[in-house]
Scaffold this motif. Sequence first.
Motif, PDB file in Angstrom:
ATOM      1  N   ILE A  31     -14.901 -23.595 -10.876  1.00  0.00           N
ATOM      2  CA  ILE A  31     -15.253 -24.028  -9.702  1.00  0.00           C
ATOM      3  C   ILE A  31     -14.431 -24.957  -8.763  1.00  0.00           C
ATOM      4  O   ILE A  31     -14.134 -24.663  -7.717  1.00  0.00           O
ATOM      5  N   ARG A  32     -13.810 -25.839  -9.477  1.00  0.00           N
ATOM      6  CA  ARG A  32     -12.661 -26.702  -8.691  1.00  0.00           C
ATOM      7  C   ARG A  32     -11.883 -26.053  -8.403  1.00  0.00           C
ATOM      8  O   ARG A  32     -11.347 -26.284  -7.258  1.00  0.00           O
ATOM      9  N   ASN A  33     -11.153 -25.256  -9.164  1.00  0.00           N
ATOM     10  CA  ASN A  33     -10.060 -24.227  -8.705  1.00  0.00           C
ATOM     11  C   ASN A  33     -10.139 -23.374  -7.838  1.00  0.00           C
ATOM     12  O   ASN A  33      -9.395 -23.059  -6.782  1.00  0.00           O
ATOM     13  N   GLU A  34     -11.357 -22.790  -7.740  1.00  0.00           N
ATOM     14  CA  GLU A  34     -11.798 -21.554  -6.917  1.00  0.00           C
ATOM     15  C   GLU A  34     -12.720 -22.120  -5.654  1.00  0.00           C
ATOM     16  O   GLU A  34     -12.788 -21.006  -5.005  1.00  0.00           O
ATOM     17  N   PHE A  35     -13.304 -23.040  -5.790  1.00  0.00           N
ATOM     18  CA  PHE A  35     -14.159 -23.276  -4.414  1.00  0.00           C
ATOM     19  C   PHE A  35     -13.731 -23.041  -3.385  1.00  0.00           C
ATOM     20  O   PHE A  35     -14.418 -22.522  -2.517  1.00  0.00           O
ATOM     21  N   SER A  36     -12.560 -23.660  -2.922  1.00  0.00           N
ATOM     22  CA  SER A  36     -12.321 -23.342  -1.504  1.00  0.00           C
ATOM     23  C   SER A  36     -12.067 -21.827  -1.231  1.00  0.00           C
ATOM     24  O   SER A  36     -12.505 -21.439  -0.204  1.00  0.00           O
ATOM     25  N   ASP A  37     -11.370 -21.097  -2.209  1.00  0.00           N
ATOM     26  CA  ASP A  37     -11.179 -19.703  -1.707  1.00  0.00           C
ATOM     27  C   ASP A  37     -12.665 -18.881  -1.585  1.00  0.00           C
ATOM     28  O   ASP A  37     -12.943 -18.383  -0.807  1.00  0.00           O
ATOM     29  N   ILE A  38     -13.866 -19.324  -2.662  1.00  0.00           N
ATOM     30  CA  ILE A  38     -15.042 -18.744  -2.607  1.00  0.00           C
ATOM     31  C   ILE A  38     -15.635 -19.052  -1.308  1.00  0.00           C
ATOM     32  O   ILE A  38     -16.671 -18.154  -0.505  1.00  0.00           O
ATOM     33  N   ASP A  40     -14.365 -19.981   1.537  1.00  0.00           N
ATOM     34  CA  ASP A  40     -13.594 -19.309   2.838  1.00  0.00           C
ATOM     35  C   ASP A  40     -14.376 -17.696   2.886  1.00  0.00           C
ATOM     36  O   ASP A  40     -14.739 -17.131   3.774  1.00  0.00           O
ATOM     37  N   ARG A  41     -14.492 -17.169   1.585  1.00  0.00           N
ATOM     38  CA  ARG A  41     -14.827 -15.769   1.549  1.00  0.00           C
ATOM     39  C   ARG A  41     -16.560 -15.875   1.909  1.00  0.00           C
ATOM     40  O   ARG A  41     -16.892 -14.741   2.530  1.00  0.00           O
ATOM     41  N   ALA A  42     -17.251 -16.964   1.500  1.00  0.00           N
ATOM     42  CA  ALA A  42     -18.735 -16.769   1.738  1.00  0.00           C
ATOM     43  C   ALA A  42     -18.886 -16.908   3.288  1.00  0.00           C
ATOM     44  O   ALA A  42     -19.748 -16.348   3.643  1.00  0.00           O
ATOM     45  N   ILE A  43     -18.078 -17.705   3.937  1.00  0.00           N
ATOM     46  CA  ILE A  43     -18.188 -17.906   5.275  1.00  0.00           C
ATOM     47  C   ILE A  43     -17.867 -16.383   6.059  1.00  0.00           C
ATOM     48  O   ILE A  43     -18.696 -15.884   6.824  1.00  0.00           O
ATOM     49  N   LYS A  44     -16.711 -15.813   5.651  1.00  0.00           N
ATOM     50  CA  LYS A  44     -16.381 -14.416   6.211  1.00  0.00           C
ATOM     51  C   LYS A  44     -17.473 -13.354   5.950  1.00  0.00           C
ATOM     52  O   LYS A  44     -17.669 -12.531   6.875  1.00  0.00           O
ATOM     53  N   ASP A  45     -17.983 -13.471   4.559  1.00  0.00           N
ATOM     54  CA  ASP A  45     -18.959 -12.451   4.266  1.00  0.00           C
ATOM     55  C   ASP A  45     -20.469 -12.713   4.667  1.00  0.00           C
ATOM     56  O   ASP A  45     -21.559 -12.257   4.552  1.00  0.00           O
ATOM     57  N   GLN A  46     -20.533 -13.930   5.219  1.00  0.00           N
ATOM     58  CA  GLN A  46     -21.733 -14.413   5.695  1.00  0.00           C
ATOM     59  C   GLN A  46     -22.716 -14.545   4.477  1.00  0.00           C
ATOM     60  O   GLN A  46     -24.034 -14.042   4.662  1.00  0.00           O
ATOM     61  N   MET A  47     -22.462 -15.104   3.406  1.00  0.00           N
ATOM     62  CA  MET A  47     -23.354 -15.355   2.130  1.00  0.00           C
ATOM     63  C   MET A  47     -24.352 -16.325   2.544  1.00  0.00           C
ATOM     64  O   MET A  47     -24.177 -17.192   3.341  1.00  0.00           O
ATOM     65  N   THR A  48     -25.648 -15.920   1.954  1.00  0.00           N
ATOM     66  CA  THR A  48     -26.704 -16.816   1.918  1.00  0.00           C
ATOM     67  C   THR A  48     -26.390 -18.109   1.038  1.00  0.00           C
ATOM     68  O   THR A  48     -25.248 -18.031   0.326  1.00  0.00           O
ATOM     69  N   TYR A  49     -27.000 -19.193   1.106  1.00  0.00           N
ATOM     70  CA  TYR A  49     -26.946 -20.328   0.393  1.00  0.00           C
ATOM     71  C   TYR A  49     -27.023 -19.954  -1.408  1.00  0.00           C
ATOM     72  O   TYR A  49     -26.147 -20.239  -2.135  1.00  0.00           O
ATOM     73  N   ARG A  50     -28.015 -19.131  -1.508  1.00  0.00           N
ATOM     74  CA  ARG A  50     -27.953 -18.678  -2.816  1.00  0.00           C
ATOM     75  C   ARG A  50     -27.042 -17.946  -3.452  1.00  0.00           C
ATOM     76  O   ARG A  50     -26.636 -18.154  -4.491  1.00  0.00           O
ATOM     77  N   GLY A  51     -26.559 -16.825  -2.475  1.00  0.00           N
ATOM     78  CA  GLY A  51     -25.694 -15.961  -2.950  1.00  0.00           C
ATOM     79  C   GLY A  51     -24.241 -16.715  -3.252  1.00  0.00           C
ATOM     80  O   GLY A  51     -23.462 -16.318  -4.026  1.00  0.00           O
ATOM     81  N   PHE A  52     -23.984 -17.849  -2.186  1.00  0.00           N
ATOM     82  CA  PHE A  52     -22.771 -18.828  -2.388  1.00  0.00           C
ATOM     83  C   PHE A  52     -22.897 -19.421  -3.845  1.00  0.00           C
ATOM     84  O   PHE A  52     -21.830 -19.523  -4.598  1.00  0.00           O
ATOM     85  N   LEU A  53     -23.982 -20.017  -4.124  1.00  0.00           N
ATOM     86  CA  LEU A  53     -24.034 -20.676  -5.413  1.00  0.00           C
ATOM     87  C   LEU A  53     -24.088 -19.837  -6.594  1.00  0.00           C
ATOM     88  O   LEU A  53     -23.378 -20.453  -7.453  1.00  0.00           O
ATOM     89  N   ALA A  54     -24.658 -18.685  -6.326  1.00  0.00           N
ATOM     90  CA  ALA A  54     -24.603 -17.536  -7.721  1.00  0.00           C
ATOM     91  C   ALA A  54     -23.161 -17.303  -7.682  1.00  0.00           C
ATOM     92  O   ALA A  54     -22.537 -17.241  -8.938  1.00  0.00           O
ATOM     93  N   GLU A  55     -22.042 -17.188  -6.853  1.00  0.00           N
ATOM     94  CA  GLU A  55     -20.805 -16.674  -6.946  1.00  0.00           C
ATOM     95  C   GLU A  55     -19.973 -17.733  -7.585  1.00  0.00           C
ATOM     96  O   GLU A  55     -19.214 -17.550  -8.561  1.00  0.00           O
TER      97      GLU A  55
END
Length: 266
Positions: A31-38, A40-55
């Motif tokens: 999570i520490r290494n991938e958080f920033s990319d995930i 950015d992708r969450a914003i682009k894909d308009q993920m919900t908070y739950r979807g972002f946490l699951a990712e």
Amino acid sequence: MTTLPRQQGLTEQAADTAIDTACRLLRLPSIRNEFSDIADRAIKDQMTYRGFLAELLMTECDDRARRRSERRIKAAGFPREKSLRSFDFDANPNIDPATIHTLASCEWIKKSQPLCLIGDSGTGKSHMLIALGTEAAMKGYRVRYTLATKLVNELVEAADEKQLNKTIARYGRVDLLCIDELGYMELDRHGAELLFQVLTEREEKNSVAIASNESFGGWTKTFTDPRLCAAIVDRLTFNGTIIETGTDSYRLASTRARAEEPAKAG
């Protein structure tokens, strides 16, 4: 007790720093290494908070599973990397792809059944042994690879040092024991008996997979005591799978084919 300072309206930089610190404390390197990319992708894909946490959580889980597989493969002690994907089934029609892919499901290991790969040098025995062992390690099984002579030498040394029971127990604990090059060298009675003890320890409790260049009828050259030889064959074949890889070396055939290509081109 260490607590992280919290405040409303964190800046992006402060939030990233807090996330980095929390991930270190909680030991979440992925999570520490991938958080920033995930993020950015969450914003682009308009993920919900739950979807972002699951990712985030699935990224950590997937990486942990991958690291565990890598540790199990390393612990197995394979001499080189071999995979089922890299095996050329067309080069050796004796080996049925459907049978191998069924074995790759590892159901036989779950049932503590043995596997014997019998055939001449260059027919793919060791490749299959390592590849199936790797598949087992990737699926969560504890695997150990060894050459037959190396195993026997280790057992003899353990017996001399009064550590035999401990060594046999260590080989008995793994889910799959892969023994390569069984039958290449003659074993004295003492060595053969020690190997028999390992097989007996594992019988119907954990799987053994062997690769041998000798048919079972020729094993009397390796195990010179006929009764002991028969008992070992029985341990390695009962409820097991026997795959005969043939006598034609596909390695030699592929080498010849490569050598002929420049000649044809010329």
